[in-house]
Design a protein around this motif. Sequence first.
Motif, PDB file in Angstrom:
ATOM      1  N   GLU A 184      29.571  74.832  25.947  1.00  0.00           N
ATOM      2  CA  GLU A 184      28.278  74.175  26.023  1.00  0.00           C
ATOM      3  C   GLU A 184      28.517  72.516  26.270  1.00  0.00           C
ATOM      4  OE1 GLU A 184      27.279  74.240  21.576  1.00  0.00           O
ATOM      5  OE2 GLU A 184      26.739  76.877  21.863  1.00  0.00           O
ATOM      6  N   ARG A 185      29.539  71.851  25.970  1.00  0.00           N
ATOM      7  CA  ARG A 185      30.087  71.032  26.377  1.00  0.00           C
ATOM      8  C   ARG A 185      30.737  70.310  27.398  1.00  0.00           C
ATOM      9  NH1 ARG A 185      33.105  67.897  22.315  1.00  0.00           N
ATOM     10  NH2 ARG A 185      32.209  65.949  22.988  1.00  0.00           N
ATOM     11  N   VAL A 186      31.716  71.301  28.513  1.00  0.00           N
ATOM     12  CA  VAL A 186      31.497  71.155  29.746  1.00  0.00           C
ATOM     13  C   VAL A 186      31.125  72.236  30.376  1.00  0.00           C
ATOM     14  CG1 VAL A 186      33.752  69.505  28.625  1.00  0.00           C
ATOM     15  CG2 VAL A 186      33.769  71.749  29.281  1.00  0.00           C
ATOM     16  N   PRO A 187      31.225  72.533  31.940  1.00  0.00           N
ATOM     17  CA  PRO A 187      30.894  73.006  32.517  1.00  0.00           C
ATOM     18  C   PRO A 187      32.510  74.325  32.882  1.00  0.00           C
ATOM     19  CG  PRO A 187      31.066  70.937  33.863  1.00  0.00           C
ATOM     20  CD  PRO A 187      31.057  71.017  32.923  1.00  0.00           C
ATOM     21  N   PHE A 188      32.899  74.691  31.899  1.00  0.00           N
ATOM     22  CA  PHE A 188      34.395  75.337  32.156  1.00  0.00           C
ATOM     23  C   PHE A 188      34.350  76.532  33.508  1.00  0.00           C
ATOM     24  CE2 PHE A 188      37.217  78.651  31.401  1.00  0.00           C
ATOM     25  CZ  PHE A 188      38.526  77.788  30.949  1.00  0.00           C
ATOM     26  N   ALA A 189      33.524  77.464  33.429  1.00  0.00           N
ATOM     27  CA  ALA A 189      33.133  77.742  34.227  1.00  0.00           C
ATOM     28  C   ALA A 189      33.581  77.608  36.148  1.00  0.00           C
ATOM     29  CB  ALA A 189      32.224  79.373  34.382  1.00  0.00           C
ATOM     30  N   SER A 190      33.501  76.081  35.671  1.00  0.00           N
ATOM     31  CA  SER A 190      33.617  75.772  37.050  1.00  0.00           C
ATOM     32  C   SER A 190      34.090  75.380  37.446  1.00  0.00           C
ATOM     33  CB  SER A 190      31.999  74.653  37.253  1.00  0.00           C
ATOM     34  OG  SER A 190      32.109  73.861  38.537  1.00  0.00           O
ATOM     35  N   TYR A 191      35.479  74.581  36.194  1.00  0.00           N
ATOM     36  CA  TYR A 191      36.578  74.093  36.311  1.00  0.00           C
ATOM     37  C   TYR A 191      37.347  75.541  37.002  1.00  0.00           C
ATOM     38  CZ  TYR A 191      34.438  69.977  34.255  1.00  0.00           C
ATOM     39  OH  TYR A 191      33.911  68.607  33.800  1.00  0.00           O
ATOM     40  N   LEU A 192      37.494  76.243  35.928  1.00  0.00           N
ATOM     41  CA  LEU A 192      38.109  77.475  36.038  1.00  0.00           C
ATOM     42  C   LEU A 192      38.006  77.772  37.328  1.00  0.00           C
ATOM     43  CD1 LEU A 192      39.994  79.886  34.831  1.00  0.00           C
ATOM     44  CD2 LEU A 192      38.169  81.266  34.337  1.00  0.00           C
ATOM     45  N   ALA A 193      36.940  78.354  37.955  1.00  0.00           N
ATOM     46  CA  ALA A 193      36.578  78.672  39.681  1.00  0.00           C
ATOM     47  C   ALA A 193      37.781  77.776  40.618  1.00  0.00           C
ATOM     48  CB  ALA A 193      35.423  78.783  39.922  1.00  0.00           C
ATOM     49  N   SER A 194      37.165  76.234  39.790  1.00  0.00           N
ATOM     50  CA  SER A 194      37.962  75.537  40.868  1.00  0.00           C
ATOM     51  C   SER A 194      39.883  75.872  40.753  1.00  0.00           C
ATOM     52  CB  SER A 194      37.386  74.125  40.835  1.00  0.00           C
ATOM     53  OG  SER A 194      35.997  74.020  41.180  1.00  0.00           O
ATOM     54  N   SER A 195      40.424  75.956  39.811  1.00  0.00           N
ATOM     55  CA  SER A 195      41.348  76.331  39.469  1.00  0.00           C
ATOM     56  C   SER A 195      41.850  77.374  40.187  1.00  0.00           C
ATOM     57  CB  SER A 195      41.824  76.015  38.330  1.00  0.00           C
ATOM     58  OG  SER A 195      41.497  74.790  37.415  1.00  0.00           O
ATOM     59  N   LEU A 196      40.953  78.811  40.268  1.00  0.00           N
ATOM     60  CA  LEU A 196      41.481  79.597  41.074  1.00  0.00           C
ATOM     61  C   LEU A 196      41.614  79.746  42.380  1.00  0.00           C
ATOM     62  CD1 LEU A 196      39.547  82.362  38.192  1.00  0.00           C
ATOM     63  CD2 LEU A 196      42.154  81.447  38.600  1.00  0.00           C
ATOM     64  N   ILE A 197      40.820  78.894  42.783  1.00  0.00           N
ATOM     65  CA  ILE A 197      40.590  78.888  44.475  1.00  0.00           C
ATOM     66  C   ILE A 197      42.076  77.954  45.249  1.00  0.00           C
ATOM     67  CG2 ILE A 197      39.139  77.588  46.389  1.00  0.00           C
ATOM     68  CD1 ILE A 197      36.708  77.999  44.821  1.00  0.00           C
ATOM     69  N   ILE A 198      41.553  77.332  44.114  1.00  0.00           N
ATOM     70  CA  ILE A 198      43.323  76.199  44.865  1.00  0.00           C
ATOM     71  C   ILE A 198      43.971  76.773  44.599  1.00  0.00           C
ATOM     72  CG2 ILE A 198      43.829  73.152  44.152  1.00  0.00           C
ATOM     73  CD1 ILE A 198      41.237  73.106  43.138  1.00  0.00           C
ATOM     74  N   ASN A 199      44.670  77.354  43.948  1.00  0.00           N
ATOM     75  CA  ASN A 199      45.883  78.175  43.447  1.00  0.00           C
ATOM     76  C   ASN A 199      45.995  79.217  43.845  1.00  0.00           C
ATOM     77  OD1 ASN A 199      47.628  76.473  40.851  1.00  0.00           O
ATOM     78  ND2 ASN A 199      45.743  75.983  40.707  1.00  0.00           N
ATOM     79  N   GLY A 200      44.601  80.013  44.358  1.00  0.00           N
ATOM     80  CA  GLY A 200      44.594  80.989  45.104  1.00  0.00           C
ATOM     81  C   GLY A 200      45.328  80.351  46.682  1.00  0.00           C
ATOM     82  N   LEU A 201      44.710  79.089  46.986  1.00  0.00           N
ATOM     83  CA  LEU A 201      45.310  78.753  48.549  1.00  0.00           C
ATOM     84  C   LEU A 201      46.766  78.989  49.111  1.00  0.00           C
ATOM     85  CD1 LEU A 201      41.420  76.933  49.396  1.00  0.00           C
ATOM     86  CD2 LEU A 201      42.673  79.412  50.187  1.00  0.00           C
ATOM     87  N   ILE A 202      47.036  78.385  47.682  1.00  0.00           N
ATOM     88  CA  ILE A 202      48.233  77.245  47.410  1.00  0.00           C
ATOM     89  C   ILE A 202      49.466  78.310  47.340  1.00  0.00           C
ATOM     90  CG2 ILE A 202      49.831  76.635  46.431  1.00  0.00           C
ATOM     91  CD1 ILE A 202      48.207  74.361  45.637  1.00  0.00           C
ATOM     92  N   VAL A 203      48.946  79.865  46.783  1.00  0.00           N
ATOM     93  CA  VAL A 203      50.412  81.371  46.476  1.00  0.00           C
ATOM     94  C   VAL A 203      49.602  81.888  47.712  1.00  0.00           C
ATOM     95  CG1 VAL A 203      49.809  82.896  44.658  1.00  0.00           C
ATOM     96  CG2 VAL A 203      49.909  81.035  43.810  1.00  0.00           C
ATOM     97  N   GLY A 204      48.570  82.108  47.768  1.00  0.00           N
ATOM     98  CA  GLY A 204      48.434  83.273  49.579  1.00  0.00           C
ATOM     99  C   GLY A 204      49.298  82.580  50.554  1.00  0.00           C
ATOM    100  N   LEU A 205      48.123  81.558  50.579  1.00  0.00           N
ATOM    101  CA  LEU A 205      49.314  80.222  52.181  1.00  0.00           C
ATOM    102  C   LEU A 205      50.585  80.293  51.885  1.00  0.00           C
ATOM    103  CD1 LEU A 205      45.722  78.366  53.064  1.00  0.00           C
ATOM    104  CD2 LEU A 205      46.317  80.421  54.484  1.00  0.00           C
ATOM    105  N   GLY A 206      50.897  79.543  50.761  1.00  0.00           N
ATOM    106  CA  GLY A 206      52.447  79.567  51.211  1.00  0.00           C
ATOM    107  C   GLY A 206      53.176  80.454  51.042  1.00  0.00           C
ATOM    108  N   LEU A 207      52.804  81.330  50.501  1.00  0.00           N
ATOM    109  CA  LEU A 207      53.606  83.138  50.581  1.00  0.00           C
ATOM    110  C   LEU A 207      54.111  83.058  52.309  1.00  0.00           C
ATOM    111  CD1 LEU A 207      52.524  85.547  47.903  1.00  0.00           C
ATOM    112  CD2 LEU A 207      54.476  84.027  47.738  1.00  0.00           C
ATOM    113  N   MET A 208      52.898  83.102  52.858  1.00  0.00           N
ATOM    114  CA  MET A 208      52.981  83.758  54.259  1.00  0.00           C
ATOM    115  C   MET A 208      54.167  82.381  54.876  1.00  0.00           C
ATOM    116  SD  MET A 208      52.671  86.485  54.285  1.00  0.00           S
ATOM    117  CE  MET A 208      53.369  86.684  56.284  1.00  0.00           C
ATOM    118  N   VAL A 209      53.983  80.960  54.739  1.00  0.00           N
ATOM    119  CA  VAL A 209      54.373  80.027  55.150  1.00  0.00           C
ATOM    120  C   VAL A 209      55.544  79.418  54.710  1.00  0.00           C
ATOM    121  CG1 VAL A 209      53.978  77.374  55.554  1.00  0.00           C
ATOM    122  CG2 VAL A 209      52.129  78.997  55.523  1.00  0.00           C
ATOM    123  N   ASN A 210      55.965  79.989  53.647  1.00  0.00           N
ATOM    124  CA  ASN A 210      57.057  79.624  53.658  1.00  0.00           C
ATOM    125  C   ASN A 210      58.499  80.616  53.254  1.00  0.00           C
ATOM    126  OD1 ASN A 210      57.212  76.909  51.820  1.00  0.00           O
ATOM    127  ND2 ASN A 210      55.682  78.117  50.592  1.00  0.00           N
TER     128      ASN A 210
END
Length: 275
Positions: free
Chosen positions: A63-89
């Motif tokens: 009710e007090r904060v947009p938790f769903a938006s924060y969670l979606a941003s974290s999942l997107i950011i970490n998904g990019l880091i892990v997904g791209l990072g696995l191949m690059v590294n």
Amino acid sequence: MPWLRVLMAYGLLLACTAVFFGPVLFMLSGSLKPDELVLAEAGTWRALVPESVSLDNYRSVFERVPFASYLASSLIINGLIVGLGLMVNAFAGYALARLRWWGRNGVLVLVLALLVIPFEAIAVPLFYQLSWLGWRDDHLVQAIPFVANPLAIYLFYSFFLGLPRELEEAARIDGAGVLRTFFTIVIPNSAAAFASVAIVLFLFHWGMYLWPLLMTTSESVRPLPLGIATFHTLPPLAWGDILAFGVLMVLPVVVVFVVFQRWFVQGVASVGVKG
């Protein structure tokens, strides 16, 4: 006496477990009790065991904060880091472990040297560089600087050194090139290494606070670590809500580790034995 040494060893392990698990239990217990009791019972055994269980703090978080938006941003950011990072590294680790090219040893030394440089040492120069380019306030700018990771490269390098060369040589005899050998032979035999690196990258960046704080101004792209900090600017200061937010923030980390635990242990054991 052998039994005394065993008793002391188990006592030390239990003490260490209490030190590390105590704050987690306090966070979980505090998230389930009324806000006025969170700090009032601190320092007593009741801080770890709530007398009554309530989900009001969790409802208040949404009710007090947009938790769903924060969670979606974290999942997107970490998904990019892990997904791209696995191949690059993985590409970088394989090139260092198997290919022979000029400057290979120098690059390996540079990768090892980068392991000791904390991100905080380069955060401000990187901030000014990307700000000068006009690249700020989106998910990509929070992920791309962390795709290439020296620790992940070294983990892949150590694992690939232990793979039997006969598998790759057989593929090359059949006419497979380097890329085809990598995708059809190396990757299928490196599930443990990929799982280990995925967990390491996810854990390292899930709770990152400094870089998102520097690079974001819009609430829609802020990840969870910045979201929990907003409670300090929302009167009244409700510690029950903060602890409930913390529990919700930790849950994805626990899920990822539980799902990939078997491969993670195998990968760490393989690197420790072969690296």
